[in-house]
Structure formats: structure tokens, C-alpha cells
Scaffold this active site. Structure first.
Site, short mmCIF file in Angstrom:
data_model
loop_
_atom_site.label_atom_id
_atom_site.label_comp_id
_atom_site.label_asym_id
_atom_site.label_seq_id
_atom_site.Cartn_x
_atom_site.Cartn_y
_atom_site.Cartn_z
N ARG A 167 -2.51 3.43 -1.79
CA ARG A 167 -3.04 4.16 -2.90
C ARG A 167 -4.02 5.29 -2.56
O ARG A 167 -5.14 5.71 -3.21
CB ARG A 167 -4.03 3.30 -3.99
CG ARG A 167 -3.05 2.18 -4.59
CD ARG A 167 -2.26 2.77 -5.71
NE ARG A 167 -1.70 1.98 -6.57
CZ ARG A 167 -0.85 0.88 -6.32
NH1 ARG A 167 -0.19 0.87 -4.92
NH2 ARG A 167 -0.34 0.26 -7.08
N SER A 247 -3.77 -0.07 -13.07
CA SER A 247 -4.90 -0.89 -12.33
C SER A 247 -6.04 0.04 -12.24
O SER A 247 -6.00 1.07 -11.88
CB SER A 247 -4.41 -0.94 -10.79
OG SER A 247 -3.36 -1.88 -10.79
N GLU A 343 -9.34 2.51 -8.50
CA GLU A 343 -8.29 3.36 -7.94
C GLU A 343 -8.00 4.51 -8.98
O GLU A 343 -7.30 5.47 -8.36
CB GLU A 343 -7.27 2.08 -8.36
CG GLU A 343 -5.99 2.31 -7.68
CD GLU A 343 -4.90 2.76 -8.68
OE1 GLU A 343 -3.67 3.42 -8.20
OE2 GLU A 343 -4.76 2.68 -9.85
N1 EPU Z 1 -3.97 -12.03 -10.69
C1 EPU Z 1 -4.67 -12.96 -11.79
N2 EPU Z 1 -5.21 -12.64 -12.91
C2 EPU Z 1 -4.71 -11.40 -13.42
C3 EPU Z 1 -4.14 -10.64 -12.70
C4 EPU Z 1 -3.76 -10.83 -11.35
O1 EPU Z 1 -5.45 -14.10 -10.98
O2 EPU Z 1 -5.39 -11.11 -14.40
C5 EPU Z 1 -3.56 -12.43 -9.38
C6 EPU Z 1 -2.54 -13.52 -9.47
O3 EPU Z 1 -2.62 -14.18 -8.38
C7 EPU Z 1 -1.25 -12.86 -9.27
C8 EPU Z 1 -1.76 -11.56 -8.14
O4 EPU Z 1 -3.07 -11.18 -8.88
O5 EPU Z 1 -0.23 -13.21 -8.85
C9 EPU Z 1 -1.15 -10.26 -8.28
O6 EPU Z 1 -0.92 -9.59 -9.71
P1 EPU Z 1 0.42 -8.61 -9.84
O7 EPU Z 1 1.66 -8.86 -9.19
O8 EPU Z 1 -0.02 -8.33 -11.39
O9 EPU Z 1 -0.27 -7.48 -8.90
P2 EPU Z 1 -1.92 -6.68 -8.63
O10 EPU Z 1 -2.18 -6.96 -7.40
O11 EPU Z 1 -2.73 -7.02 -9.79
C10 EPU Z 1 -0.65 -4.48 -7.76
C11 EPU Z 1 -0.85 -2.91 -8.17
C12 EPU Z 1 0.02 -2.71 -9.46
C13 EPU Z 1 1.55 -3.08 -9.06
C14 EPU Z 1 1.50 -4.54 -8.83
C15 EPU Z 1 2.96 -4.99 -8.68
C16 EPU Z 1 -2.76 -2.27 -7.26
C17 EPU Z 1 -4.14 -1.85 -7.44
N3 EPU Z 1 -1.99 -2.46 -8.22
O12 EPU Z 1 -1.32 -5.21 -8.86
O13 EPU Z 1 -0.11 -1.19 -9.42
O14 EPU Z 1 2.31 -2.75 -10.39
O15 EPU Z 1 0.66 -4.74 -7.76
O16 EPU Z 1 3.21 -4.64 -7.33
O17 EPU Z 1 -2.51 -2.36 -5.99
C18 EPU Z 1 -1.35 0.51 -10.51
O18 EPU Z 1 -1.44 1.10 -9.39
O19 EPU Z 1 -1.61 1.17 -11.49
C19 EPU Z 1 -0.53 -0.85 -10.86
C20 EPU Z 1 -0.29 -1.17 -11.86
#
Ligand code: EPU
Length: 347
Positions: A167, A247, A343
Site C-alpha cells: 500500500r 480499509s 491506510e
Molecule cells: N478479520 C477479523 N475481523 C474483521 C475483519 C477481518 O477477524 O472484522 C480477520 C479474519 O481473520 C480474516 C482476516 O482478518 O480472515 C483477513 O480479512 P480480509 O480477507 O477481509 O482482509 P483484510 O486483511 O482485512 C486486506 C486488504 C483489503 C483487501 C483484502 C483482501 C489491507 C489494509 N486491506 O484486508 O483491501 O480487499 O485484504 O485481499 O491490506 C483496501 O485496501 O481498502 C481493502 C479493502
């Protein structure tokens, strides 16, 4: 200049996905580099503050903008070179990112399908090296052109020049605010001409689950695009319905030793090993564990299905969203000793 207009005291509410009601002292939309050059050389704006706006989907306005806001409306998508199964496609910075991804999948050009459904513009995509479901912009990035807002000159950037990180890029770091990205090129694969089977990126758990048996064989670009859009829709709020900028924080990266120690105290803490021995922890999990998921504070809140997303429940000021972000950061730091970094860009 085909009648480019500079408007005074323009509301920016329709131009940011958080839906924050601030105004810009001056506002102009540029449709080509000529208009942009004329604008940046206009004496009225030479010394003042400037902000380049794409889709407005990764920023939080906290006050009126006391300067010139330039909306990038430079359009156009075309193939610039083709050899065997390789194709380079160039898109204007003002194109909608997802309309561009859709154009690529419709033409059977592979490489961007995992980045389907991301709000924002093509020109903003390299600024934060957008990423989702196992893919990042830098994986297929060929190069970009940008106009230096001080000189009006066009400069070309290779991937190396952009210094992409998680990012992150030079456009968020040392060159923040200096350029307007006029066009971005991507190296894609022509599926109709691909000599070998194209390797779809389906390792991301949720994506693999959504694709089911199809992940092993018979995948199409359209199927991946639909699966990614489906996952996003189920979890991420639609900015047209509930203001948000995706995010709000980055996922923090911890040294392995620190992660192991924390995991002993906090059972079930997820972590994804990274190159170099660090471990990335989902900030959404940390925020949820601190009890913030679905909570409101004034007119701002934490989304109920994805705790990493802060939302505007209607009429929130940028300051209210920022106060909520600070409260979350304090709690996460207090509970886990981890400092979350935003972010989104805070203006
Ligand atoms: N999780 C929770 N609670 C929550 C949300 C997430 O426990 O409310 C945990 C779970 O363990 C889940 C893990 O976080 O398995 C990962 O969640 P998710 O797949 O939704 O991904 P993220 O790490 O929260 C990142 C990116 C997103 C992107 C997704 C999918 C960043 C800051 N965010 O989110 O990007 O869509 O992975 O690849 O790296 C963005 O940048 O605006 C964005 C949405």
C-alpha cells in the site's frame, strides 16, 4: 483549453466516498495534459496548496481545502504493444479502475481480475499499489506517465522508479502531492493466444472457497471477476449506500518473535508470514477483539462485517471519523502494544 472551468467554493461531498461535506477554494477537472499544463501555469494557483483527486475513495477530508483541487478526468484505454500472448494496455488516469478491469476481462486480457471491484481511478491505483485477494498492482505494472505540478512537464516512471511497497509508493512518500498521474500501462496476458495454461491466482482462502471445484480446472476471467466482486459485496460496504474508504488502517507487520509472544497471550491471533521473517496481522481482527466491530461513535462507526472499515452513518464530519480512528488506535495499542497506521490519506 476547450473551456476548462475553475469553480470557486465547490462542495467536495460528491467527490469523496466517505461523503464528507467539505469545500474546495478552487476546483477544476482536467481532461488532457494540455488542460493540466495550462492550469498549473495559471498564476492564481502557482503558490497555493494543490490536491489531485481521482475517485476520492482513499481519503478522509478533515477540513475545507484552502487551495486548488484538480480532478483527474483523463480518459482513454488502448493497446500499445502486442507480441505473442503478451499485451501492454494503457489507460488514462481518470478512467474508473473497475471499468478498466472489466474492459480487460471482456477482451480476454488476464492479470487484473483479482483486483476487480476496487473503487477509485486508474491514476490513483499506483499511488497506494492497490492489492486484494493475492494480487497487487505492481505484479502487472509496466510504467506510468505523470505531470509534475510544479513545472508542467511529463515524466515517465518504471516500477523501480515508483518504489512500490505494501500500500505504498513514491507518490505517497517523497513525491507526495507532486505529480498528477496521466496514464498507467499494464503487462497482461492474452488468454486467446496463451501458449501455456494461464496461472490464475486462487490461493487466497476466501477466493478459493468461492470458486470451489472450478479453481482446479476450467476457470475463466469472468468467473474470477465475479467471485472477487461477490466476496467484496458480502463484506465491504458499498460507498454509494454507506460512506467509507475501504480499509482505514494498514495490516501491521510484526517481527516473528513479537508475534509469537503475542499469540501466547491472545489465543487464535491470526498471522501471515512474509518474506524476511516478519508476520502480517489482520488489523480487522485486532479491532474486533477490542470490541469495536459494529460500534458507533457519533455519526461515525465501525462496519459490522469488516472491522477494518470505518463508515459515515450520515452527516459525519471528517473530524468525527478521525476521533473514532484515534480511539481505536489507542485501544489496539493498549491491548496489544501495536500501533496501527492509517491506510487512507488524511487531508
Ligand atoms: N478479520 C477479523 N475481523 C474483521 C475483519 C477481518 O477477524 O472484522 C480477520 C479474519 O481473520 C480474516 C482476516 O482478518 O480472515 C483477513 O480479512 P480480509 O480477507 O477481509 O482482509 P483484510 O486483511 O482485512 C486486506 C486488504 C483489503 C483487501 C483484502 C483482501 C489491507 C489494509 N486491506 O484486508 O483491501 O480487499 O485484504 O485481499 O491490506 C483496501 O485496501 O481498502 C481493502 C479493502
Amino acid at each position: 483549453m476547450r473551456g476548462m472551468e475553475v469553480v470557486s467554493r465547490k462542495s467536495l461531498q460528491p467527490f469523496n466516498t466517505f461523503g464528507i461535506g467539505v469545500t474546495a477554494k478552487y476546483f477544476a477537472e482536467v481532461r488532457d495534459t494540455e488542460e493540466l499544463r495550462a492550469l498549473v501555469r495559471d498564476k492564481r494557483f502557482c503558490d497555493g496548496k494543490r490536491l489531485v483527486l481521482g475517485g476520492g475513495s482513499n481519503l478522509l477530508f478533515t477540513e475545507d481545502f484552502d487551495g486548488l483541487v484538480v480532478k483527474n478526468a483523463i480518459r482513454g484505454i488502448r493497446v500499445t504493444s502486442e507480441a505473442g500472448d503478451r499485451v501492454v494496455v494503457r489507460a488514462g488516469g481518470g478512467e474508473s479502475w473497475d471499468a478498466f478491469v472489466s474492459w480487460c476481462t471482456d477482451h480476454d486480457y488476464a492479470g487484473l481480475e483479482n483486483l476487480s471491484g476496487i473503487p477509485g481511478s486508474v491514476g490513483a491505483a499506483p499511488v497506494q499499489n492497490i492489492g486484494a485477494y493475492g494480487a497487487e498492482l505492481k505484479d502487472t505494472f509496466e510504467g506510468l506517465e505523470a505531470v509534475d505540478l510544479a513545472s508542467g512537464e511529463t515524466e515517465r516512471f518504471s516500477a523501480r522508479d515508483c518504489a512500490f511497497g505494501y500500500r505504498d509508493s513514491v507518490f505517497k512518500g517523497k513525491d507526495a502531492g507532486r505529480f498528477l498521474i496521466t496514464a498507467v500501462s499494464f503487462r497482461l496476458t492474452r488468454l486467446d493466444a496463451a501458449a501455456q495454461a494461464y496461472r490464475f491466482q486462487t490461493e487466497y482462502g476466501e477466493l478459493r472457497a468461492a470458486l470451489g471445484d472450478r479453481a482446479a480446472s476450467g476457470l475463466t476471467l469472468q468467473a474470477v471477476r465475479e467471485a472477487v466482486c461477490g466476496i467484496r459485496k458480502a463484506k465491504l460496504p458499498d460507498p454509494a449506500v454507506l460512506g467509507n474508504a475501504g480499509s482505514f488502517f494498514k495490516n501491521p507487520s510484526l517481527p516473528a518473535g513479537v508475534f509469537e509472544r503475542l499469540q501466547k497471550h491472545h489465543a487464535g491471533m491470526p498471522g501471515y508470514p512474509e518474506a524476511g521473517g516478519a508476520v502480517k496481522v489482520p488489523a480487522g481482527w485486532l479491532i474486533e477483539k477490542c470490541g469495536w466491530k459494529g460500534r458507533r461513535q457519533g455519526r461515525a462507526g465501525v462496519h459490522e462485517t469488516q472491522a477494518l472499515v470505518l463508515v459515515n452513518h450520515g452527516g459525519a464530519t471528517g473530524k468525527e471519523v478521525l476521533d473514532l480512528a484515534h480511539a481505536i488506535r489507542r485501544d489496539v495499542a493498549g491491548t496489544f502494544g501495536i500501533e496501527l497506521t492509517p491506510e487512507v490519506t488524511i487531508v
